[in-house]
Structure formats: structure tokens, C-alpha cells
Design a protein around this motif. Structure first.
Motif, mmCIF file in Angstrom:
data_model
loop_
_atom_site.group_PDB
_atom_site.id
_atom_site.type_symbol
_atom_site.label_atom_id
_atom_site.label_comp_id
_atom_site.label_asym_id
_atom_site.label_seq_id
_atom_site.Cartn_x
_atom_site.Cartn_y
_atom_site.Cartn_z
ATOM 1 N N HIS A 1 15.151 -72.838 -25.407
ATOM 2 C CA HIS A 1 14.126 -71.796 -25.436
ATOM 3 C C HIS A 1 14.743 -70.404 -25.482
ATOM 4 O O HIS A 1 14.104 -69.451 -25.881
ATOM 5 N N SER B 1 17.264 -67.032 -25.912
ATOM 6 C CA SER B 1 17.641 -66.285 -27.104
ATOM 7 C C SER B 1 19.087 -66.527 -27.540
ATOM 8 O O SER B 1 19.428 -66.256 -28.666
ATOM 9 N N THR C 1 15.195 -57.201 -30.846
ATOM 10 C CA THR C 1 14.541 -58.483 -30.584
ATOM 11 C C THR C 1 13.545 -58.778 -31.690
ATOM 12 O O THR C 1 13.162 -57.887 -32.448
ATOM 13 N N HIS C 2 13.092 -60.032 -31.748
ATOM 14 C CA HIS C 2 12.144 -60.365 -32.819
ATOM 15 C C HIS C 2 10.777 -59.730 -32.564
ATOM 16 O O HIS C 2 9.931 -59.689 -33.442
ATOM 17 N N GLY C 3 10.571 -59.230 -31.360
ATOM 18 C CA GLY C 3 9.332 -58.514 -31.075
ATOM 19 C C GLY C 3 9.431 -57.025 -31.396
ATOM 20 O O GLY C 3 8.474 -56.281 -31.172
ATOM 21 N N LYS D 1 17.089 -54.846 -26.591
ATOM 22 C CA LYS D 1 17.319 -55.461 -25.294
ATOM 23 C C LYS D 1 18.774 -55.303 -24.883
ATOM 24 O O LYS D 1 19.671 -55.581 -25.672
ATOM 25 N N TYR E 1 26.878 -61.248 -27.098
ATOM 26 C CA TYR E 1 25.947 -61.571 -28.176
ATOM 27 C C TYR E 1 26.687 -62.372 -29.231
ATOM 28 O O TYR E 1 27.880 -62.166 -29.459
ATOM 29 N N ALA F 1 6.737 -65.805 -36.477
ATOM 30 C CA ALA F 1 7.244 -65.245 -35.223
ATOM 31 C C ALA F 1 8.042 -63.961 -35.453
ATOM 32 O O ALA F 1 8.317 -63.225 -34.515
ATOM 33 N N PRO G 1 17.815 -62.608 -32.791
ATOM 34 C CA PRO G 1 17.533 -63.775 -31.944
ATOM 35 C C PRO G 1 16.035 -64.099 -31.926
ATOM 36 O O PRO G 1 15.195 -63.205 -31.928
ATOM 37 N N MET G 2 15.728 -65.393 -31.915
ATOM 38 C CA MET G 2 14.345 -65.857 -31.996
ATOM 39 C C MET G 2 14.002 -66.734 -30.792
ATOM 40 O O MET G 2 14.864 -67.181 -30.063
ATOM 41 N N GLY G 3 12.710 -67.033 -30.663
ATOM 42 C CA GLY G 3 12.244 -67.918 -29.609
ATOM 43 C C GLY G 3 12.469 -69.382 -29.976
ATOM 44 O O GLY G 3 13.138 -69.681 -30.952
ATOM 45 N N PRO G 4 11.885 -70.298 -29.212
ATOM 46 C CA PRO G 4 12.141 -71.724 -29.398
ATOM 47 C C PRO G 4 11.626 -72.266 -30.728
ATOM 48 O O PRO G 4 10.574 -71.806 -31.173
ATOM 49 N N PHE H 1 3.200 -68.534 -26.920
ATOM 50 C CA PHE H 1 3.919 -68.761 -28.167
ATOM 51 C C PHE H 1 3.289 -68.043 -29.361
ATOM 52 O O PHE H 1 3.887 -67.976 -30.416
ATOM 53 N N HIS I 1 1.920 -62.736 -29.946
ATOM 54 C CA HIS I 1 2.615 -61.741 -30.764
ATOM 55 C C HIS I 1 2.464 -62.029 -32.257
ATOM 56 O O HIS I 1 2.428 -61.131 -33.077
ATOM 57 N N ARG I 2 2.382 -63.319 -32.594
ATOM 58 C CA ARG I 2 2.218 -63.654 -34.015
ATOM 59 C C ARG I 2 0.832 -63.215 -34.499
ATOM 60 O O ARG I 2 0.667 -62.772 -35.629
ATOM 61 N N LEU J 1 9.827 -65.729 -22.285
ATOM 62 C CA LEU J 1 9.771 -65.490 -23.736
ATOM 63 C C LEU J 1 9.411 -64.038 -24.025
ATOM 64 O O LEU J 1 9.994 -63.396 -24.891
ATOM 65 N N THR K 1 13.293 -62.690 -23.922
ATOM 66 C CA THR K 1 13.694 -62.779 -25.324
ATOM 67 C C THR K 1 13.217 -61.559 -26.107
ATOM 68 O O THR K 1 13.950 -60.986 -26.892
ATOM 69 N N MET K 2 11.966 -61.164 -25.878
ATOM 70 C CA MET K 2 11.439 -60.029 -26.653
ATOM 71 C C MET K 2 11.559 -58.705 -25.915
ATOM 72 O O MET K 2 11.353 -57.653 -26.503
ATOM 73 N N ASN K 3 11.820 -58.766 -24.620
ATOM 74 C CA ASN K 3 11.874 -57.534 -23.810
ATOM 75 C C ASN K 3 10.594 -56.709 -23.961
ATOM 76 O O ASN K 3 10.634 -55.479 -24.022
ATOM 77 N N ARG K 4 9.466 -57.411 -23.996
ATOM 78 C CA ARG K 4 8.214 -56.703 -24.216
ATOM 79 C C ARG K 4 7.707 -55.946 -22.999
ATOM 80 O O ARG K 4 6.797 -55.129 -23.109
ATOM 81 N N TYR L 1 8.986 -52.067 -23.652
ATOM 82 C CA TYR L 1 8.930 -51.501 -25.001
ATOM 83 C C TYR L 1 9.497 -50.094 -24.980
ATOM 84 O O TYR L 1 8.898 -49.195 -24.390
#
Ligand SMILES: Cc1cc2nc3c(=O)[nH]c(=O)nc-3n(C[C@H](O)[C@H](O)[C@H](O)COP(=O)(O)OP(=O)(O)OC[C@H]3O[C@@H](n4cnc5c(N)ncnc54)[C@H](O)[C@@H]3O)c2cc1C
Ligand SMILES: Cc1cc2nc3c(=O)[nH]c(=O)nc-3n(C[C@H](O)[C@H](O)[C@H](O)COP(=O)(O)OP(=O)(O)OC[C@H]3O[C@@H](n4cnc5c(N)ncnc54)[C@H](O)[C@@H]3O)c2cc1C
Lengths: 425, 584
Positions: free
Chosen positions: A42, A44, A110-112, A116, A121, A146, A252-255, B478, B481-482, B529, B533-536, B539
Motif C-alpha cells: 500500500h 508509497s 505526490t500523485h495528489g 512530501k 526516495y 488515480a 509514487p502511487m497508491g496501492p 481509494f 481524489h479520483r 493513503l 502517500t498524498m500528504n493531503r 497541502y
């Protein structure tokens, strides 16, 4: 025939693998028991030490360690253990990771669409660091929802990232199904499969470069979601770089996270080389103890117990996600040894009202002494030969402060070394 | 003249189609014959409940555990056939407390996520529930479309080389020297048939192994081969209502009984059912008392059902089986387990295996076990992939649509998106762009979301209600965000960010009442997540303080340095040497 080892590590995540490896380097005969896949699937694939301290972005994590609260796992093991854990990590990952040239955190997109702070890395990610003042193009695939590259680029631009960042969405070349998994794209790139495109067919790496080429517009580096190969990622990136004439990096992406899985594979190789015996697929459900010492633990294999004896044990079963910590409506428990897990009685006090609030549940885990031995409710050592490492430790919200893998490395290293050393005595 | 095949599967219900797919995926040359259309038997006449296992959590825990495990698999591999509505076991004042507790404990024992909610909360979820509701247990029940499921299995089997013959009835099983050699079939022509055969033609198919997957008709097939297969067909009624009075599967929480489940399907609700043993699966009475009972009994749970319009009722027969000499008198007591009958072992008749009993929910597992068995008989190696490999329909909508047409089937859930989208269906779904699923728990595609967003603007909660996206198990972890990303570029990055935060907060609000066990683990996963992973949660664009980028690592000093592993600074060298001599 009884199974006998010097050190038995329970849990095959980053913490457990680090502990097992470190104990083996002490000369111990080590067994690693793991139930399911670790959370690296899961995760990153980035290795954070400390990204935020009291809501402040941290540029140098090592400077901030000393000011962490007394209960923090880093304070238990000390700053040197953090370095030692990272050093073992660098040794295992070699060329596959970057970041060991400095103590400073890197900022990774990040993918969002945020950046970060992280300490290590993947090399695949390295050319994309946000602090490099370069013209960047992010590329997304229209069936991979995603990662929306134009949106991520706009987010990054709004965050004041140096250089300019643009995003574009292209179709992944070839006739892939709309719901293909990332592993499918990765495999196609690994094998450089021939794909059909508008006017004929060509190898997919070349076709992908073609699809991106016209969007380059002077970009100095191009970022893709982290799907550029599993086995042959180096060759894939090289091929794209030479076709496009610019640096290529991955986001980097999620699962399912290819970067996380890649990291897991590197550690598993190292474990095999070090002669660690891995037994996977069945959970540890019972143990036998006498005179304040664990004598054996047993896995459950379709209802049949298999005992594993050892002199020293390491509990590295992870947190709520790895199931090293579990709960029901009444209480929060550590299910293997029933170690004490502090938590409020009222389950409506386990969470904060806002989604990103200061959640008590995120800090659930066992408490330990300076030798990482779990403590009972009265602060007494539970067992002389049991140590805990990684996500199963409480007192920290790794997600908020960005410290997950760092804690696993530091405490896994410390627990493994102590366990290994104890068996030498 | 005879045709040949390695494995011959009789019966085009969920079981037979599942077996044909599994065999074909393992490289076995396979033929499936079905006397009607696919789903002609029980599979096309069932309740469509994707069991969480909650129903069997007290009476039959083995089945319950199989159900939850398989339900998880089907959500992955057959997402287009499944609607994860969630389910409630509702306790009324007359219902026993002790049973309620047993049910809850049973669910926990079987790893079925179960949450107790108050009567008030239950009525918030289902406003039409009676005011009397004491409390309820919430479980992950769902609705499944048996039509699409079978078609997708058959389509994938064909894709892997199988031959699928519908409107082909087995009229005889060929036996020589205690060995089944094959079957005789009669092709009948008619609409919707795949390959054309003259009316009344017969065909002899020789097979190395024959699988009898004819469900309630297994006894008849057994008789053709000269063996006894003791199926005890048991009928059940289902009553279709005109609208969707409930959006969740509603079960009455009391020991086995008639008329205790309501399953929402598309725009309708289906009430069920009864359990009455019948002699002949092709000829049994369809009785009015059964329909009356559905409405009278279930309106105790949902009073407006008493006044609502009923569109129609239909009946199906369960292929129940019990081993000889068990002698159960009440059909509701007969186990819901499935049985593999190896006629070689049992009747000294080689070359044939029957499968009986079971449920649609566990069809894949049944198929896997039968296929293991057949492969062993055939000496074929190769492992089962059906638990991981998505069905064609769950990858690409249009492929399934083609096959639906090819097999001449119209499915209620095949029209699901179409009905949701009304007259715009074609314009929305017939896109040249790929149409990936954005919300996997609820199987909502991008085209549907885009369409909803055109109505709802940046209010993603409005889009959620229109499409059910982000309402499944992961509660948006999951997919939130999409979904939000679809607002861009029409709306700018700041608007998109705010819309996402709003959706994510709204999803969080509901989860707070379920934060223990599995859902707490899910919450931590979501937290990781989004925050890690996204550090949301940080922001940078949302904060006022800019980041001083030059205080952070910009990579190893030069590409050359990077190539040989990077240079280390002094502090690091010191740490290394300390590590080497274990000095600390
Ligand atoms: C979504 C997500 C994203 C993340 N992103 C990052 C990131 O960007 N940077 C970062 O530094 N860290 C990140 N992390 C944190 C990191 O990946 C690990 O979660 C953390 O290092 C904890 O590792 P662990 O080894 O303690 O536990 P886990 O990885 O959870 O491993 C525990 C193992 O123990 C096994 N186990 C549990 N119970 C038993 C039992 N009874 N018997 C036998 N085996 C058992 C489990 O099956 C599992 O294999 C992320 C985590 C998640 C969940
Ligand atoms: C009222 C009712 C409600 C139910 N509700 C649910 C539910 O909500 N959830 C759930 O999981 N399960 C449910 N079930 C159970 C489920 O429907 C069945 O277990 C399942 O559909 C059986 O599938 P099958 O393939 O074994 O049998 P069938 O679907 O009956 O398939 C057998 C096929 O063999 C064919 N056949 C027969 N004779 C011949 C021949 N001579 N030659 C060629 N073909 C032949 C038949 O035409 C038929 O299509 C319900 C059952 C009933 C009766």
C-alpha cells in the motif's frame, strides 16, 4: 521435530525484515514468521524519517529528533539508532535509492499534487525532486484515474514549486483495457511488448515516447505515474530518456504500489542472502511462556498449531493496517501476546471529529522501555526476551508527522541488534 | 458422427458457467451445453442477494465464512455485476435479544464485518423502516446480477477456447463398461442462439470427463447415467415492487423464516421468499398465499410495502441436496453447503462428477473445487486464476454488451447505467475514450460521474448521491481524489481541492460511528493513503507560509556522483563507522 532458532521475528513488514536482517548480522540463526503481505504493497515506497514537527515542515529531521516527546519511538532508541537503521537500509537498497548524500529532507511530488518531505526516495523518483528549478512536464494516462497530471501540475504550481510545471493526459499506447491494473502496464514496458497504434505497430517504450514527444514544449524533465516497469525499470526509464532527450522520473502511487513492492523485494533478497528462514502464510496465534520469558510461539495452519522455539522474540506485526493492533467495540488489543495498548474506554474518544484531526487511534500501539520491551499497564516489562518494533509501537501518528518507515528502520534495527546480541551471551 | 472434447459441462447456470470458465482458463478443452438460454434454470430465478454470510452466521458458519470470502472476491472480479448496497438485520420488538446477540457473535466468528446500530440510525439509513425498529446489525450484503455474471463467465470461457452451446439439451448420457463416454444432445433452433443448427438435429459429444451441473435437475441427469442423485428441489417465491423502497438489503433478524428479506435491484425491490419442497422442478404450483405472505409479513418491517404496487412475482427452485439417510423433514433445515459427487467413488461409474447444492454467491468457489477435481482426473496441471482475473464485463462495458447481445439476453442490471442515465445513455456511455471504473466498491465509471458532475457541479456529495460513488467499503479512501479530479480543468485547482475536502469530510462523518475492528483498520489505511502517500493534510498550496524549497535536498550533487551511489556528508560517515563497531 521441534523448530529451534536463536531469534524469532513475528511480522514481515519493513520493521520485521530489518530486525531479522540485523539479528542475522549478529550471527544469530533467525526465523521470520509472517502472515500476510506487508503494508509496503500500500505504501508509497518513500522512506520518511520526520516530515513535520508540531505542524512545522521539517527541513532536517535529525535536528528535530531531540525535541520529540519522551514517549516517541525515536526517543526510545535515540538518534544514533535512526542513523544505523538508515545505514542498513542504504546497504540493502544500494543503487535503487537516493538521499544518503545529505541529512536534509527531500520534497517529492505526490500523485495528489502536493510535495512530501522524505529522507530516502527511489532512484526512479530522484530526477523529479521539487527543489530542482527545472521545467517539468507531468504525464498521466487517461485510464489511470488515480493520477490526473494536469490537476497535479496546477496544484504544484499553486504550491510555488520552483520552475514551471505542466501536465498532460495521454492514452497509454496499445489496446489495453480501460481497467487494466498498473502491473499490466508495467509488464508491457518490462517486456517492451509490441503494441498496435494508429499507423502500424511498434514496441511500447517507443510508442509511449512518441505519445509524449509533441507535448514536451521545452520541458527538461518528464514525470510519469510509477508504472514504468517492475523488473526492468532502469531500462524502461533509459529508453524513454534517450527517445525524449530529457530526464524521466516517476511519481509514487497508491496501492498496488510498484515502488513499495520493489522495496519489499530488495529486502527479501537480502534476507535470503543472510540466511534468514522465512515462513509465511500463517498467523502466529499462541505462545508459551515461563519465568517471564517467551519459550515458543505457534502459527495456526488450518487449525493445526506449529510451534517455533527461540531464545529471543521480536514483535513486528504492524499497526492497525498490518493487524498488529486490533479492536472491537470495547477495547483495543495487541492480539499475539496481549501486550498492553493504552486507549480511552469510550470508543467515541478514539477519533477526532475532522478527517485530518489529531486522531487518538492513529497513535494506538504498545508502549516499550528503552530496550524496546513492551510494558504492561503498570509500566513493568512484559517479557524479558520480547521486543517490539515498527507500526505496532504506539505514541505516534506516523501518517501526520511522516515518519512511518523511519520508525520501522530505527526500531527494527535496534530490536534486531539487541535480540541478536542477547543470543550471543 | 461424434464431436470430441476433454471436459463436457452440462448446465448453463452460475455453477456450469463458472466451471467452464475455470476449466478453459486452465487450458482444458471444454464444451458447455445448456438446454435453454444461459441462466434458464434457477440462476435466472433467484433473489440476487450477494450474501455477506450474515444470513448463515448462526445456522451454518461454514457457509457463512465461504460467503464473505467469495463476496469479497466477486466485488473484485465481477464488479460490474455487483451492487454493494450493504445490508441490515433488523430487530423488531417481537424478535429475540438472544438471537440478535448470537447473530452478531456469529458474524464476528466468520470475519463478517458487523456493526450494531440503533433503531434511529437504522431509520436514518432506511427511512421507510417501521418506527418499531429496536436496533439492527449492519453487514456488507449486496445485490448481484446473475445474468451478467453468467454471460461474463461464459464469454471468458469462449475467449479461452471453450465451446458454449445453448438450446442444446442432453437427452442421454452414454455409458460403456461403467464408464461415461459422453452425451447425446438435441439442438433446437430459435432466437438468440449462437451457432446455427437445423431444427431437431442431434449431436453426439464424446468427452473424457462429464460434469453434471444441472442444479435442481441433477437427479434427472443422474438417472440418464443410471445413478441416484438425491436432489430435493425446494421452491421459493420472489415479489417485485415498482420502486426501490429500500436501498439496502433488509433482513429480519430472527431464526429462519419465510418472507424475511428485501433486496434492492436497480429501480426495484424484490421481496422474498418461501421454502417448500416440490416433486418436479419443472412443474409445481405457484400459489397466492406465498405472494400475500411476502407483502403482509414484510410490511411489518417496511409498512409502505403494504400499499405499494407489485409488478410481478416469480418462482425458482433451490437445488438442495442432502447425503442419503440424513432424513431432514423441513427443507429450511437442509444445509446450504454444496456437494461434489464423485460417481467413480460413489457408484463405481467413472468419467462423471455431479455438483449439487450451494448458492450463487459461492459459485466461483464451487467451480474451483470441481475444476481441481476434474483436472486431477484428467491429469492436467495448472492452478486456479478465477479469484484474481476480472471477468470481461468488469473490465470493459462494451465487451459485455456485445456478448449480452450475442447470447440474446437482456439483463435488468445490464440496463443499470442506461436507466440511471435515461435518454442520454448512448451519448454518455458510447464514448470513444476509455471508460474506467473510478469507484470500485460501487462500480461507477468515469462516464457516469462526468455526467452526474454536469448536473451537480462542484458539489461532489450531490454527485455521490446520484451515482453512489464513494459510498462503499472504503468510504472514499481509494476514490474520493479520483472523483474530485474529474472537476478539473473545468474548475480550477483551488475549487477542486475544496470540493475534495468537502467530500472527504462528509465521508468521514459517517465512519465515525463504525470505528472499531475492520473499519478502524480501513480508517487508518485511508488516513495513511491521504495523509502519508498524498500528504493531503498538508497541502502546501492551502497554507499561507510558502515553502523554502532551497532548504531541501535537490538530489545528489552531480549526475556522476549519483551514478556511483552519491556522496555522503561527514555526519553520515560518522554514523556508518559507529554502526560497524556496534559501539553504542
Ligand atoms: C498507505 C500507506 C502509505 C505509507 N506511506 C509511507 C511513506 O510514504 N513513507 C514512509 O516512510 N512510510 C509509509 N508508510 C508506512 C510503512 O509502509 C509501514 O506501514 C511502516 O513502516 C510499518 O511497518 P511494519 O513492518 O511495522 O508493519 P507492516 O508493514 O504492517 O507489517 C506487519 C506484518 O506483520 C504481519 N502480521 C501481523 N500479525 C501477524 C501475526 N499474528 N502473525 C504473523 N504475522 C503477522 C502482517 O501480515 C505484515 O506482513 C505507509 C503505510 C501505509 C499503510
Ligand atoms: C428462491 C430462491 C432464491 C435464491 N436466492 C439466492 C440469493 O439471494 N443468493 C444466492 O447466492 N443464492 C440464491 N439462491 C440459490 C441460487 O440461485 C442457486 O444456488 C444457483 O443459482 C444454482 O445455480 P446452478 O448453476 O447450480 O443451477 P441452475 O441455474 O439451475 O443451472 C442448471 C442448468 O441446467 C440446465 N439443464 C437442466 N437439464 C438439462 C439438460 N438435460 N440438458 C442441458 N441442460 C440442462 C437448466 O436449464 C439450468 O439452466 C436462491 C435460490 C432460490 C430458489
Amino acid at each position: 521435530m521441534a523448530i529451534e532458532d536463536d531469534v524469532c521475528v513475528i511480522g514481515g513488514g519493513l520493521a520485521g525484515m530489518t530486525a531479522a536482517l540485523r539479528a542475522a548480522r549478529e550471527g544469530a540463526r533467525v526465523r521470520l514468521l509472517s502472515h500476510k503481505k506487508s503494508t509496503l504493497r500500500h505504501a508509497s515506497g518513500l522512506v520518511d524519517i520526520l516530515g513535520y514537527d508540531d505542524d512545522e515542515l521539517v527541513a532536517n529531521p535529525f535536528d528535530a529528533l531531540a525535541s520529540l516527546p519522551e514517549s516517541h519511538p525515536y526517543r526510545r532508541v535515540g538518534g544514533d539508532a535512526v542513523r544505523a537503521g538508515l545505514s542498513l537500509f542504504d546497504d540493502v537498497t544500494g543503487d535503487a535509492y537516493r538521499g544518503n548524500h545529505t541529512d536534509a529532507n527531500a520534497l517529492v511530488a505526490t500523485h495528489g499534487g502536493t510535495v512530501k518531505p522524505t529522507a530516502r526516495y527511489p532512484t526512479r523518483v530522484a530526477p523529479g525532486l521539487a527543489s530542482q528549478d527545472r521545467k517539468t512536464l507531468l504525464v498521466g494516462f487517461d485510464s489511470l484515474t488515480a493520477f490526473d497530471a494536469p490537476l497535479a501540475a496546477d496544484h504544484l504550481a499553486a504550491a510555488g514549486v520552483p520552475g514551471t510545471t505542466r501536465g498532460v493526459t495521454v492514452g497509454f499506447p496499445g489496446d489495453f483495457r480501460a481497467d487494466s491494473r498498473v502491473t499490466r502496464f508495467a509488464r508491457a514496458l518490462d517486456d517492451d511488448e509490441t503494441v498496435e497504434i494508429a499507423n502500424g505497430s511498434m514496441p511500447v517504450r517507443r510508442a509511449l515516447a512518441r505519445a509524449v514527444e509533441s507535448h514536451l514544449g521545452g520541458a527538461e524533465r518528464v514525470g510519469f505515474p510509477a508504472v514504468l516497469g517492475e523488473e526492468e525499470s532502469g531500462a524502461v526509464r533509459e529508453a524513454l530518456e534517450s527517445s525524449l532527450g530529457v530526464d524521466v522520473f516517476e511519481v509514487p502511487m497508491g496501492p498496488p504500489s510498484l515502488l513499495g513492492l520493489g522495496l519489499e523485494a530488495l529486502f527479501q533478497e537480502a534476507l535470503d542472502e543472510a540466511g534468514v528462514r522465512r515462513t509465511t502464510g500463517n498467523p502466529v496465534v499462541e505462545f508459551d511462556a515461563s519465568d517471564e520469558r517467551i519459550r515458543s510461539v505457534s502459527t495456526d495452519r488450518n487449525g493445526r498449531p506449529t510451534p517455533f522455539h527461540a531464545d529471543e522474540f521480536v514483535l513486528a506485526t504492524g499497526g492497525l493496517v498490518g493487524k498488529g493492533i486490533d479492536s472491537d467495540r470495547e477495547e483495543v488489543v495487541e492480539p499475539v501476546f496481549d501486550c498492553y495498548v493504552p486507549h480511552p474506554d469510550d470508543r467515541y474518544e478514539w477519533f477526532a471529529d475532522e478527517a485530518f484531526g489529531d486522531h487518538p487511534f492513529a497513535r494506538f500501539g504498545v508502549t516499550v522501555d528503552d530496550d524496546l520491551r513492551p510494558l504492561d499497564a503498570d509500566g513493568r516489562t512484559e517479557y524479558d526476551n520480547l521486543r517490539a518494533a515498527g507500526g505496532v509501537l504506539g505514541g505516534v501518528d506516523f501518517a501526520a508527522e511522516k515518519s512511518g518507515s523511519g520508525i520501522s528502520l530505527a526500531t527494527g534495527h535496534a530490536a534486531g541488534r539487541a535480540a541478536g546480541a542477547a543470543t550471543n551471551q | 458422427m461424434a464431436t470430441e472434447t476433454e471436459a463436457l459441462v452440462i448446465g448453463g447456470g452460475s455453477t456450469g458457467c463458472g466451471i467452464a470458465r475455470d476449466l478453459a482458463l486452465r487450458g482444458v478443452d471444454t464444451t458447455l451445453v445448456e438446454r435453454g438460454n444461459l441462466t434458464h434454470g434457477t440462476t435466472g430465478r433467484m433473489h440476487g442477494l450477494l450474501h455477506s454470510g450474515g444470513r448463515y452466521a448462526v445456522s451454518d458458519q461454514e457457509s457463512a465464512a465461504e460467503c464473505i470470502a467469495e463476496s469479497r472476491v466477486l466485488r473484485e472480479i465481477a464488479s460490474h455485476c455487483v451492487e454493494m448496497t450493504g445490508g441490515l438485520f433488523v430487530q423488531l420488538p417481537a424478535d429475540d435479544d438472544e438471537y440478535f446477540e448470537e447473530k452478531l457473535a456469529g458474524c464476528r466468528d466468520c470475519d463478517i464485518p458487523a456493526e450494531v446500530i440503533s433503531g434511529e440510525e437504522a431509520r436514518e439509513i432506511e427511512p421507510y423502516l417501521t418506527r418499531d425498529v429496536e436496533r439492527a446489525i449492519r453487514v456488507p450484503d449486496g445485490a448481484i446480477d446473475p445474468f451478467r455474471l453468467c454471460v461474463a463467465n461464459a464469454a471468458d470461457a469462449e475467449e479461452h477456447g471453450a465451446r458454449i452451446e445453448t438450446h442444446a439439451e442432453v437427452t442421454d448420457v452414454l455409458v460403456e463398461d461403467d464408464q461415461v463416454k459422453g452425451v447425446e444432445i438435441r439442438h433446437e433452433s430459435g432466437p438468440g442462439k449462437r451457432s446455427h443448427h437445423e431444427p431437431g438435429t442431434t449431436e453426439r459429444i464424446e468427452a473424457d470427463h462429464v460434469v453434471n451441473a444441472t442444479g435442481a435437475w441433477a437427479g434427472e441427469l443422474g438417472a440418464m447415467a443410471g445413478v441416484d442423485v438425491e436432489v430435493r428441489p425446494s421452491k421459493g417465491v420472489m415479489t417485485v415492487m415498482n420502486t426501490r423502497q429500500v436501498d439496502t438489503v433488509v433482513n429480519r433478524c430472527r431464526p429462519k423464516g419465510d418472507a424475511d428479506i428485501i433486496v434492492p435491484h436497480e429501480t426495484a425491490c424484490i421481496l422474498g421468499t418461501t421454502d417448500v419442497e416440490v416433486e418436479d422442478p419443472d412443474d409445481y404450483p405457484e400459489e397466492q398465499w406465498e405472494v400475500d405472505m411476502m407483502i403482509d409479513t414484510l410490511s411489518e418491517l417496511v409498512p409502505i410495502l403494504g400499499e405499494a404496487r407489485t409488478i410481478r412475482s416469480f418462482w425458482g427452485v433451490r437445488p438442495l441436496y442432502e447425503p442419503p439417510d440424513t432424513g431432514t423433514t423441513d427443507p429450511t433445515d437442509i444445509t446450504r453447503q454444496f456437494f461434489l459427487l464423485d460417481h467413480a467413488d460413489r457408484d463405481s461409474l467413472a468419467g462423471m462428477t455431479s455438483i449439487v447444492g450451494g448458492k450463487l454467491t459461492t459459485y466461483r468457489l464451487m467451480a474451483e473445487q470441481i475444476t481441481d477435481h476434474v483436472c486431477e482426473k484428467l491429469g492436467v496441471e495448472g492452478s486456479c486464476r478465477t479469484a484474481e482475473q476480472p471477468l470481461p464485463g468488469s473490465e470493459d462495458f462494451s465487451v459485455l454488451r456485445d456478448y449480452m447481445e450475442e447470447f440474446g439476453l437482456r439483463s435488468p442490471i445490464g440496463r443499470r447505467s442506461t436507466e440511471r442515465l435515461g435518454s442520454k445513455a448512448d451519448e454518455v456511455l458510447k464514448t470513444d475514450d476509455p471508460n474506467p471504473v473510478v469507484c470500485t466498491c460501487e462500480a461507477v465509471t468515469r462516464a457516469e460521474l462526468d455526467h452526474a458532475i454536469a448536473d451537480a457541479g462542484t458539489d461532489l456529495n450531490a454527485t455521490r448521491i446520484r451515482t453512489r460513488a464513494s459510498m462503499g467499503n472504503c468510504q472514499g479512501g481509494f476514490c474520493a481524489h479520483r472523483i474530485a479530479a474529474l472537476l478539473h480543468p473545468e474548475y480550477d485547482e483551488a475549487t477542486t481541492r475544496t470540493a475534495l475536502d468537502e467530500l472527504y469530510e462528509e465521508r468521514w462523518k459517517g465512519q465515525r460511528h463504525a470505528l472499531w475492528g475492520e473499519q478502524l483498520s480501513q480508517a487508518m489505511l485511508n488516513h495513511a493513503l491521504h495523509a502519508t502517500t498524498m500528504n493531503r493534510d498538508r497541502y502546501p498550496a492551502a497554507s499561507d507560509d510558502g515553502i523554502e524549497y532551497d532548504r531541501f535536498d535537490a538530489g545528489p550533487p552531480t549526475p556522476e556522483a549519483a551514478a556511483d551511489g552519491g556522496r555522503r556528508d561527514d555526519a553520515h560517515e560518522r554514523a556508518d563507522s559507529r554502526e560497524d563497531d556496534h559501539g553504542d
